[in-house]
Design a protein around this motif. Structure first.
Motif, PDB file in Angstrom:
ATOM      1  N   SER A  79      34.365  85.297  83.634  1.00 59.49           N
ATOM      2  CA  SER A  79      35.784  85.128  83.957  1.00 59.49           C
ATOM      3  C   SER A  79      36.510  84.386  82.841  1.00 59.49           C
ATOM      4  O   SER A  79      37.661  84.713  82.508  1.00 59.49           O
ATOM      5  N   ALA A  80      35.849  83.390  82.263  1.00 54.84           N
ATOM      6  CA  ALA A  80      36.451  82.661  81.142  1.00 54.84           C
ATOM      7  C   ALA A  80      36.672  83.594  79.956  1.00 54.84           C
ATOM      8  O   ALA A  80      37.697  83.525  79.269  1.00 54.84           O
ATOM      9  N   MET A  81      35.723  84.489  79.734  1.00 53.46           N
ATOM     10  CA  MET A  81      35.851  85.450  78.633  1.00 53.46           C
ATOM     11  C   MET A  81      37.039  86.372  78.856  1.00 53.46           C
ATOM     12  O   MET A  81      37.830  86.647  77.946  1.00 53.46           O
ATOM     13  N   LEU A  82      37.196  86.851  80.072  1.00 57.37           N
ATOM     14  CA  LEU A  82      38.268  87.788  80.389  1.00 57.37           C
ATOM     15  C   LEU A  82      39.633  87.120  80.441  1.00 57.37           C
ATOM     16  O   LEU A  82      40.661  87.795  80.375  1.00 57.37           O
ATOM     17  N   ALA A  83      39.657  85.801  80.580  1.00 59.33           N
ATOM     18  CA  ALA A  83      40.935  85.080  80.671  1.00 59.33           C
ATOM     19  C   ALA A  83      41.671  85.031  79.340  1.00 59.33           C
ATOM     20  O   ALA A  83      42.883  84.792  79.310  1.00 59.33           O
ATOM     21  N   HIS A  84      40.963  85.251  78.231  1.00 58.26           N
ATOM     22  CA  HIS A  84      41.630  85.255  76.930  1.00 58.26           C
ATOM     23  C   HIS A  84      42.497  86.499  76.804  1.00 58.26           C
ATOM     24  O   HIS A  84      42.074  87.602  77.154  1.00 58.26           O
ATOM     25  N   ARG A  85      43.663  86.352  76.276  1.00 54.19           N
ATOM     26  CA  ARG A  85      44.646  87.420  76.316  1.00 54.19           C
ATOM     27  C   ARG A  85      44.773  88.158  74.978  1.00 54.19           C
ATOM     28  O   ARG A  85      45.842  88.636  74.613  1.00 54.19           O
ATOM     29  N   ARG A  86      43.656  88.250  74.268  1.00 58.18           N
ATOM     30  CA  ARG A  86      43.694  88.977  73.000  1.00 58.18           C
ATOM     31  C   ARG A  86      43.527  90.483  73.187  1.00 58.18           C
ATOM     32  O   ARG A  86      43.711  91.252  72.258  1.00 58.18           O
ATOM     33  N   GLY A  87      43.148  90.896  74.413  1.00 57.62           N
ATOM     34  CA  GLY A  87      43.062  92.313  74.687  1.00 57.62           C
ATOM     35  C   GLY A  87      41.834  93.011  74.145  1.00 57.62           C
ATOM     36  O   GLY A  87      41.846  94.225  73.962  1.00 57.62           O
ATOM     37  N   CYS A  88      40.752  92.277  73.885  1.00 57.91           N
ATOM     38  CA  CYS A  88      39.577  92.883  73.256  1.00 57.91           C
ATOM     39  C   CYS A  88      38.364  92.958  74.162  1.00 57.91           C
ATOM     40  O   CYS A  88      37.342  93.504  73.754  1.00 57.91           O
ATOM     41  N   THR A  89      38.432  92.402  75.367  1.00 60.30           N
ATOM     42  CA  THR A  89      37.272  92.347  76.243  1.00 60.30           C
ATOM     43  C   THR A  89      37.517  93.168  77.501  1.00 60.30           C
ATOM     44  O   THR A  89      38.575  93.052  78.126  1.00 60.30           O
ATOM     45  N   SER A  90      36.546  93.988  77.870  1.00 57.56           N
ATOM     46  CA  SER A  90      36.602  94.755  79.117  1.00 57.56           C
ATOM     47  C   SER A  90      35.338  94.486  79.921  1.00 57.56           C
ATOM     48  O   SER A  90      34.319  94.043  79.388  1.00 57.56           O
ATOM     49  N   ARG A  91      35.433  94.759  81.221  1.00 59.96           N
ATOM     50  CA  ARG A  91      34.305  94.503  82.112  1.00 59.96           C
ATOM     51  C   ARG A  91      34.112  95.684  83.048  1.00 59.96           C
ATOM     52  O   ARG A  91      35.080  96.215  83.588  1.00 59.96           O
ATOM     53  N   ARG A  92      32.857  96.058  83.233  1.00 59.68           N
ATOM     54  CA  ARG A  92      32.535  97.127  84.166  1.00 59.68           C
ATOM     55  C   ARG A  92      31.276  96.778  84.947  1.00 59.68           C
ATOM     56  O   ARG A  92      30.549  95.876  84.567  1.00 59.68           O
ATOM     57  N   GLN A  93      31.053  97.522  86.031  1.00 60.12           N
ATOM     58  CA  GLN A  93      29.942  97.193  86.920  1.00 60.12           C
ATOM     59  C   GLN A  93      29.275  98.450  87.452  1.00 60.12           C
ATOM     60  O   GLN A  93      29.945  99.429  87.771  1.00 60.12           O
ATOM     61  N   LEU A  94      27.950  98.414  87.566  1.00 64.00           N
ATOM     62  CA  LEU A  94      27.181  99.453  88.238  1.00 64.00           C
ATOM     63  C   LEU A  94      26.833  98.965  89.632  1.00 64.00           C
ATOM     64  O   LEU A  94      26.344  97.848  89.804  1.00 64.00           O
ATOM     65  N   GLY A 146      27.632  74.155  82.932  1.00 64.43           N
ATOM     66  CA  GLY A 146      27.117  74.239  81.578  1.00 64.43           C
ATOM     67  C   GLY A 146      28.232  74.492  80.574  1.00 64.43           C
ATOM     68  O   GLY A 146      29.297  75.015  80.917  1.00 64.43           O
ATOM     69  N   ARG A 147      27.989  74.133  79.342  1.00 65.51           N
ATOM     70  CA  ARG A 147      28.976  74.321  78.281  1.00 65.51           C
ATOM     71  C   ARG A 147      29.102  75.799  77.931  1.00 65.51           C
ATOM     72  O   ARG A 147      28.119  76.507  77.775  1.00 65.51           O
ATOM     73  N   LEU A 148      30.343  76.273  77.810  1.00 60.64           N
ATOM     74  CA  LEU A 148      30.581  77.651  77.420  1.00 60.64           C
ATOM     75  C   LEU A 148      30.168  77.875  75.966  1.00 60.64           C
ATOM     76  O   LEU A 148      30.336  76.990  75.120  1.00 60.64           O
ATOM     77  N   PHE A 149      29.638  79.058  75.688  1.00 61.05           N
ATOM     78  CA  PHE A 149      29.436  79.436  74.300  1.00 61.05           C
ATOM     79  C   PHE A 149      30.804  79.595  73.636  1.00 61.05           C
ATOM     80  O   PHE A 149      31.800  79.900  74.301  1.00 61.05           O
ATOM     81  N   PRO A 150      30.880  79.402  72.319  1.00 65.65           N
ATOM     82  CA  PRO A 150      32.179  79.492  71.650  1.00 65.65           C
ATOM     83  C   PRO A 150      32.943  80.778  71.917  1.00 65.65           C
ATOM     84  O   PRO A 150      34.167  80.754  72.044  1.00 65.65           O
ATOM     85  N   ILE A 151      32.249  81.919  72.038  1.00 66.51           N
ATOM     86  CA  ILE A 151      32.981  83.158  72.270  1.00 66.51           C
ATOM     87  C   ILE A 151      33.703  83.137  73.605  1.00 66.51           C
ATOM     88  O   ILE A 151      34.826  83.645  73.729  1.00 66.51           O
ATOM     89  N   ALA A 152      33.083  82.523  74.629  1.00 64.75           N
ATOM     90  CA  ALA A 152      33.751  82.420  75.932  1.00 64.75           C
ATOM     91  C   ALA A 152      34.811  81.332  75.927  1.00 64.75           C
ATOM     92  O   ALA A 152      35.813  81.419  76.637  1.00 64.75           O
ATOM     93  N   GLN A 153      34.611  80.315  75.127  1.00 69.06           N
ATOM     94  CA  GLN A 153      35.577  79.216  75.053  1.00 69.06           C
ATOM     95  C   GLN A 153      36.832  79.609  74.281  1.00 69.06           C
ATOM     96  O   GLN A 153      37.951  79.274  74.689  1.00 69.06           O
ATOM     97  N   TYR A 154      36.654  80.354  73.188  1.00 73.80           N
ATOM     98  CA  TYR A 154      37.782  80.636  72.294  1.00 73.80           C
ATOM     99  C   TYR A 154      38.205  82.102  72.266  1.00 73.80           C
ATOM    100  O   TYR A 154      39.263  82.421  71.721  1.00 73.80           O
ATOM    101  N   GLY A 155      37.392  83.003  72.826  1.00 73.62           N
ATOM    102  CA  GLY A 155      37.732  84.413  72.814  1.00 73.62           C
ATOM    103  C   GLY A 155      37.327  85.086  71.511  1.00 73.62           C
ATOM    104  O   GLY A 155      36.729  84.480  70.627  1.00 73.62           O
ATOM    105  N   LEU A 195      32.320  94.514  75.383  1.00 66.74           N
ATOM    106  CA  LEU A 195      32.155  95.078  76.724  1.00 66.74           C
ATOM    107  C   LEU A 195      31.174  94.221  77.506  1.00 66.74           C
ATOM    108  O   LEU A 195      30.068  93.938  77.034  1.00 66.74           O
ATOM    109  N   LEU A 196      31.573  93.808  78.705  1.00 64.00           N
ATOM    110  CA  LEU A 196      30.696  93.107  79.640  1.00 64.00           C
ATOM    111  C   LEU A 196      30.305  94.098  80.727  1.00 64.00           C
ATOM    112  O   LEU A 196      31.158  94.566  81.488  1.00 64.00           O
TER     113      LEU A 196
END
Length: 441
Positions: free
Chosen positions: A366-381, A333-342, A348-349
């Motif tokens: 993973s596409a979201m986290l691949a952007h290197r702007r340093g603004c996205t973090s991911r955590r898991q329960l 599926g096509r990425l939403f712009p935020i995942a495509q461009y960061g 927070l994911l």
């Protein structure tokens, strides 16, 4: 109880003491899932202690005894912040849009506003759900959440910890928007909203009528009943057109609600029925500090709404896809712009190890986290499932303890994690993120 991934710019040691207490290493990136039935049984048995730890108490029931005429009344965990909480509802009508789901000439949205109150004296405690919506829930919500009981629960009796119409504190507060899961009502986000309001935020939970399971309006109108029910008949991601319409509509709803909050802050009453507003409510809104969080489709909405609307400064995606479903099997599926461009704003994911669609979710996250702007973090329960991010985290164990939900269905809905752990942990994730990026002072 969670795994954390950070891209550049996120402090690796920035977690709170509660977060560090539940963090564990995951060898090779794999999570250890699976909890024994003994653990789950213990979790259900300790359900009473669960809510006592969060200050709310719990409705106790003996599966071997008959319930009262209206059945078990679930309890919501109490907020832990220093502020008493006021609440009001807004009936908002966008006359520039037609409804996308039904032949209605305008787009109607219902919203609830939770806020720090100056006093609650003489103001009644609000129910979690309006009576009309609560009456329809047993006929609709079990179609989307397998194992929810169709009888035996007094949904209309569940109380919040917020007081209807209480005067707001005359202090400018950050504003947080909430978008619920696909097919869910805004009322299932009450627990987190109250926690945030008790900590000094104004929280606006948004229903997306036609999408939400049951939405009650102040009155009926031509073309719809007073309680409007969902048009969904299954997972909207199985139909790319339906999913696209749902997310586009939710983002437009979010933008419209923000516009109406601006009118409220300017001294006008945006309620389309002209109902009176709590004293000082408009003056409590600091629309220079706006955040958004959402669950599932609401998480998709939160992330993409922030990307499209510069008024939103921080967002939390609680296990929502950041791509469209594929047009046909085997495609991507096509990425939403935020995942495509960061994004250049904090995101927070937050996910679970028990989400049935973890593999499908991984591509866009993973596409979201691949952007290197340093603004996205991911955590898991861990030991948790998809609905742990809404009020079912506290309610499902009560249903299981009362013999109204099976252990297997409870695991599928919220996971085996005890609510004594999951409720404060999820709250802490959300609160600490917004406290860092949109502090109340």
């Amino acid at each position: 109880m969670f795994r954390k991934s950070v891209n550049e710019g996120e402090r690796a040691d920035g977690g709170s003491a509660l977060e560090r207490g539940h963090e564990r290493a995951v060898p090779g990136g794999a999570e250890t899932a699976g909890v024994s039935r003994r653990t789950l049984t213990k979790s259900a048995t300790l359900a009473a202690a669960t809510m006592l730890l969060t200050g709310g108490g719990i409705a106790q029931a003996d599966p071997g005894k008959a319930h009262a005429a209206k059945g078990l009344t679930p309890r919501l965990p109490a907020p832990t912040g220093p502020h008493r909480i006021g609440v009001t509802t807004l009936y908002l009508v966008d006359r520039t849009r037609r409804d996308p789901w039904e032949p209605l000439p305008v787009r109607e949205v219902m919203a609830t506003v939770f806020y720090p109150a100056r006093t609650v004296r003489g103001c009644p405690v609000a129910p979690q759900m309006s009576r009309g919506a609560a009456e329809r829930l047993p006929f609709i919500d079990p179609l989307f959440h397998e194992g929810l009981p169709s009888k035996g629960v007094n949904w209309a009796g569940t109380k919040t910890h917020a007081h209807t119409g209480a005067p707001a504190q005359d202090v400018r507060r950050p504003v947080l928007l909430y978008s619920p899961g696909g097919g869910d009502p805004r009322t299932l986000g009450t627990g987190i909203a109250e926690e945030l309001a008790g900590r000094g935020y104004v929280v606006v939970t948004i229903d997306h009528p036609g999408d939400g399971s049951e939405v009650e309006f102040p009155h009926a109108r031509t073309g719809r009943k007073k309680v409007r029910e969902t048009v969904f008949r299954g997972n909207p991601r199985t139909d790319p057109k339906v999913f696209r319409t749902a997310i586009d509509t939710r983002i437009a709803d979010t933008r419209f609600v923000l516009n109406q909050l601006e009118a409220l802050a300017a001294g006008r009453n945006p309620d389309a029925a002209g109902r009176p507003l709590p004293e000082h409510l408009g003056r409590a809104l600091d629309l220079r500090r706006v955040g958004i969080y959402g669950h599932s489709a609401g998480g998709t909405t939160a992330a993409e709404a922030m990307y499209e609307d510069r008024r939103i400064h921080a967002a939390i995606n609680l296990e929502g896809f950041l791509d469209h479903p594929p047009a046909s099997p085997g495609q991507e599926g096509r990425l939403f712009p935020i995942a495509q461009y960061g994004t250049d704003r904090p995101l927070l994911l937050l996910g679970t190890d028990g989400f049935a669609y973890r593999k499908e979710l991984e591509r866009s996250w993973s596409a979201m986290l691949a952007h290197r702007r340093g603004c996205t973090s991911r955590r898991q329960l861990d030991h948790a499932a998809h609905a742990v991010f809404n009020d079912y985290a506290a309610i499902a164990p009560q249903l299981q303890a009362a013999g109204l939900m099976s252990a297997a269905h409870r695991i599928k809905l919220v996971g085996a994690i005890d609510p004594a752990v999951s409720v404060p942990l999820v709250r802490n994730h959300v609160l600490s993120f917004f406290a860092r990026h949109l502090p109340t002072c």
